[in-house]
Scaffold this motif. Structure first.
Motif, PDB file in Angstrom:
ATOM      1  N   ILE A  21      65.696  -7.250   4.150  1.00 31.98           N
ATOM      2  CA  ILE A  21      66.921  -7.868   3.747  1.00 31.98           C
ATOM      3  C   ILE A  21      68.046  -8.517   3.915  1.00 31.98           C
ATOM      4  CG2 ILE A  21      68.685  -6.044   2.648  1.00 31.98           C
ATOM      5  CD1 ILE A  21      66.193  -4.018   2.465  1.00 31.98           C
ATOM      6  N   GLY A  22      68.309  -8.448   4.938  1.00 32.38           N
ATOM      7  CA  GLY A  22      69.166  -8.696   6.043  1.00 32.38           C
ATOM      8  C   GLY A  22      69.001 -10.767   6.334  1.00 32.38           C
ATOM      9  N   THR A 109      69.841   4.750  15.851  1.00 33.58           N
ATOM     10  CA  THR A 109      69.904   2.535  15.653  1.00 33.58           C
ATOM     11  C   THR A 109      71.064   2.744  14.131  1.00 33.58           C
ATOM     12  OG1 THR A 109      67.724   2.206  16.217  1.00 33.58           O
ATOM     13  CG2 THR A 109      69.346   0.693  14.476  1.00 33.58           C
ATOM     14  N   SER A 137      70.220   3.343   1.410  1.00 31.66           N
ATOM     15  CA  SER A 137      68.833   3.283   0.680  1.00 31.66           C
ATOM     16  C   SER A 137      69.166   4.802   0.026  1.00 31.66           C
ATOM     17  CB  SER A 137      68.100   4.405   2.202  1.00 31.66           C
ATOM     18  OG  SER A 137      66.541   4.494   1.910  1.00 31.66           O
ATOM     19  N   TYR A 150      64.964   8.686   9.317  1.00 33.80           N
ATOM     20  CA  TYR A 150      65.828   7.535   8.749  1.00 33.80           C
ATOM     21  C   TYR A 150      66.312   8.344   7.381  1.00 33.80           C
ATOM     22  CZ  TYR A 150      64.972   3.591   5.996  1.00 33.80           C
ATOM     23  OH  TYR A 150      65.915   2.780   4.886  1.00 33.80           O
TER      24      TYR A 150
HETATM   25  N1  NAP Z   1      62.726  -2.670   2.728  1.00 30.88           N
HETATM   26  C1  NAP Z   1      63.308  -2.098   1.875  1.00 30.88           C
HETATM   27  O1  NAP Z   1      62.370  -1.065   0.991  1.00 30.88           O
HETATM   28  C2  NAP Z   1      64.311  -1.196   2.222  1.00 30.88           C
HETATM   29  C3  NAP Z   1      65.114   0.015   1.472  1.00 30.88           C
HETATM   30  C4  NAP Z   1      66.168   0.523   2.139  1.00 30.88           C
HETATM   31  C5  NAP Z   1      67.116   0.299   2.534  1.00 30.88           C
HETATM   32  N2  NAP Z   1      66.324  -0.135   3.962  1.00 30.88           N
HETATM   33  C6  NAP Z   1      66.992  -0.996   4.353  1.00 30.88           C
HETATM   34  O2  NAP Z   1      67.079  -2.537   5.064  1.00 30.88           O
HETATM   35  C7  NAP Z   1      67.539  -2.667   6.453  1.00 30.88           C
HETATM   36  C8  NAP Z   1      66.689  -4.309   6.132  1.00 30.88           C
HETATM   37  O3  NAP Z   1      65.081  -3.395   6.044  1.00 30.88           O
HETATM   38  P1  NAP Z   1      64.382  -4.096   6.084  1.00 30.88           P
HETATM   39  O4  NAP Z   1      63.302  -3.481   5.031  1.00 30.88           O
HETATM   40  O5  NAP Z   1      64.685  -5.615   5.871  1.00 30.88           O
HETATM   41  O6  NAP Z   1      63.625  -4.767   7.334  1.00 30.88           O
HETATM   42  P2  NAP Z   1      63.287  -5.354   8.561  1.00 30.88           P
HETATM   43  O7  NAP Z   1      62.840  -6.926   8.127  1.00 30.88           O
HETATM   44  O8  NAP Z   1      62.217  -5.056   9.393  1.00 30.88           O
HETATM   45  O9  NAP Z   1      64.798  -5.564   8.903  1.00 30.88           O
HETATM   46  C9  NAP Z   1      65.438  -4.439  10.248  1.00 30.88           C
HETATM   47  C10 NAP Z   1      65.796  -5.120  10.793  1.00 30.88           C
HETATM   48  O10 NAP Z   1      66.706  -4.411  12.232  1.00 30.88           O
HETATM   49  C11 NAP Z   1      66.286  -4.843  12.778  1.00 30.88           C
HETATM   50  N3  NAP Z   1      66.789  -3.968  13.731  1.00 30.88           N
HETATM   51  C12 NAP Z   1      65.801  -2.781  13.837  1.00 30.88           C
HETATM   52  N4  NAP Z   1      66.683  -2.067  15.186  1.00 30.88           N
HETATM   53  C13 NAP Z   1      67.803  -2.619  15.803  1.00 30.88           C
HETATM   54  C14 NAP Z   1      68.667  -2.927  16.710  1.00 30.88           C
HETATM   55  N5  NAP Z   1      68.547  -1.680  17.326  1.00 30.88           N
HETATM   56  N6  NAP Z   1      69.210  -3.733  16.961  1.00 30.88           N
HETATM   57  C15 NAP Z   1      69.571  -4.837  15.943  1.00 30.88           C
HETATM   58  N7  NAP Z   1      68.557  -5.236  15.188  1.00 30.88           N
HETATM   59  C16 NAP Z   1      67.729  -4.204  14.675  1.00 30.88           C
HETATM   60  C17 NAP Z   1      65.127  -5.150  13.357  1.00 30.88           C
HETATM   61  O11 NAP Z   1      65.165  -6.498  13.998  1.00 30.88           O
HETATM   62  P3  NAP Z   1      63.863  -6.620  14.862  1.00 30.88           P
HETATM   63  O12 NAP Z   1      63.012  -7.475  14.120  1.00 30.88           O
HETATM   64  O13 NAP Z   1      64.014  -7.242  16.050  1.00 30.88           O
HETATM   65  O14 NAP Z   1      62.776  -5.391  15.045  1.00 30.88           O
HETATM   66  C18 NAP Z   1      65.056  -6.274  12.233  1.00 30.88           C
HETATM   67  O15 NAP Z   1      65.737  -7.458  11.567  1.00 30.88           O
HETATM   68  C19 NAP Z   1      67.265  -1.303   7.157  1.00 30.88           C
HETATM   69  O16 NAP Z   1      69.005  -0.847   6.781  1.00 30.88           O
HETATM   70  C20 NAP Z   1      66.037  -0.882   6.095  1.00 30.88           C
HETATM   71  O17 NAP Z   1      66.383   0.333   6.245  1.00 30.88           O
HETATM   72  C21 NAP Z   1      65.134  -1.232   2.746  1.00 30.88           C
END
Ligand code: NAP
Length: 245
Positions: A21-22, A109, A137, A150
């Motif tokens: 997502i980022g 985090t 979320s 979470y």
């Molecule tokens: N995917 C979904 O369905 C969904 C739904 C609702 C909310 N979200 C939220 O969306 C956001 C992004 O998630 P995503 O699904 O895109 O998963 P993702 O690809 O795993 O992204 C999470 C990112 O956060 C980084 N991160 C984790 N811990 C960290 C720390 N201590 N310091 C700095 N960076 C850190 C990770 O870095 P590393 O790669 O180094 O671990 C990764 O780049 C999260 O906040 C998640 O809770 C996702």
């Protein structure tokens, strides 16, 4: 009247923007004209991010949102800032969030990491009447028997968003959140691969499909643009109707 969002001249920082997502948000902001810096945890991910995206080159900084020193060092190279996106987040599966140390790790985090960045960036944002976008979320609104840390962290992110929006409106800084539904990323890959969970989620999602990081990016562009100039303290669901059921 033709509508167009133009973020030219705006500087954005997206935490955890190396993937998922980022990365989707970073690319969407760039496509709208902003200059975007993403943060990643390892030097390897930093190097991997520094690529041509089709809308310009993404720059990347190494940052761990749980580490004050790492944040301070990374922000030394950020001069101007209009948009802060707190996207970095984690979930610890297999029931491990019931252990208090792992629960605290997730809160540190997802919630405290968000507050650290908001606090550290406020001065820069005030100077440019900027805005903050936090990633919540659908578990901000529902219980989660598998991920108690979470869920608690993401519920608190929604409340933090409202509190900071009220407190910082007088500085001209807007603070909003997006609550994504089920978006296809590496975080949700284990869920998507589990046929039973996948089918249960799809049965409950009115649009009957997973969302994409680009679709969250589109909502982020709106909330971070002048088109949302009277929007603050809001959490926008981008979830194919999941929260409406
Ligand atoms: N995917 C979904 O369905 C969904 C739904 C609702 C909310 N979200 C939220 O969306 C956001 C992004 O998630 P995503 O699904 O895109 O998963 P993702 O690809 O795993 O992204 C999470 C990112 O956060 C980084 N991160 C984790 N811990 C960290 C720390 N201590 N310091 C700095 N960076 C850190 C990770 O870095 P590393 O790669 O180094 O671990 C990764 O780049 C999260 O906040 C998640 O809770 C996702």
């Amino acid at each position: 009247m033709a509508w167009q969002i133009d973020l030219s001249g705006k500087k954005a920082l997206v935490t955890g923007g190396a993937s998922g997502i980022g990365y989707g948000i970073a690319c969407a902001l760039m496509e709208a004209g902003a200059t975007v810096t993403v943060t990643a945890r390892t030097s390897k991910s930093v190097r991997a991010c520094e690529t041509e995206t089709g809308h310009g080159t993404l720059t990347a900084l190494q940052m761990d949102v749980t580490n004050d020193l790492s944040i301070e060092e990374a922000l030394e190279s950020v001069d101007d800032l209009d948009i802060l996106v707190n996207n970095a987040g984690t979930a610890i599966r297999k029931g491990l969030e019931f252990r208090v140390d792992r629960f605290a790790e997730v809160i540190n985090t997802n919630l405290i990491g968000t507050m650290r960045l908001c606090h550290e960036c406020l001065g820069k944002l005030v100077l440019r009447r900027g805005c903050i976008l936090n990633i919540a979320s659908m578990y901000s609104f529902y219980g989660n028997p598998l991920l108690p840390g979470y869920g608690a962290s993401k519920a608190a992110v929604v409340n933090l968003t409202m509190s900071l929006a009220i407190a910082w409106a007088r500085h001209g800084v807007r603070v909003n959140a997006i609550a994504p539904g089920w978006i296809e990323t590496k975080m949700t890959a284990p869920v998507k691969d589990d046929r039973v969970r996948h089918d249960t989620i799809m049965a409950r999602t009115p649009m009957g499909r997973w969302g994409t990081p680009e679709e969250v990016g589109a909502a982020a562009v709106y909330l971070c643009s002048p088109a949302a100039s009277f929007v603050t303290g809001a959490t926008l669901a981008v979830d194919g109707g999941y929260a409406a059921v």
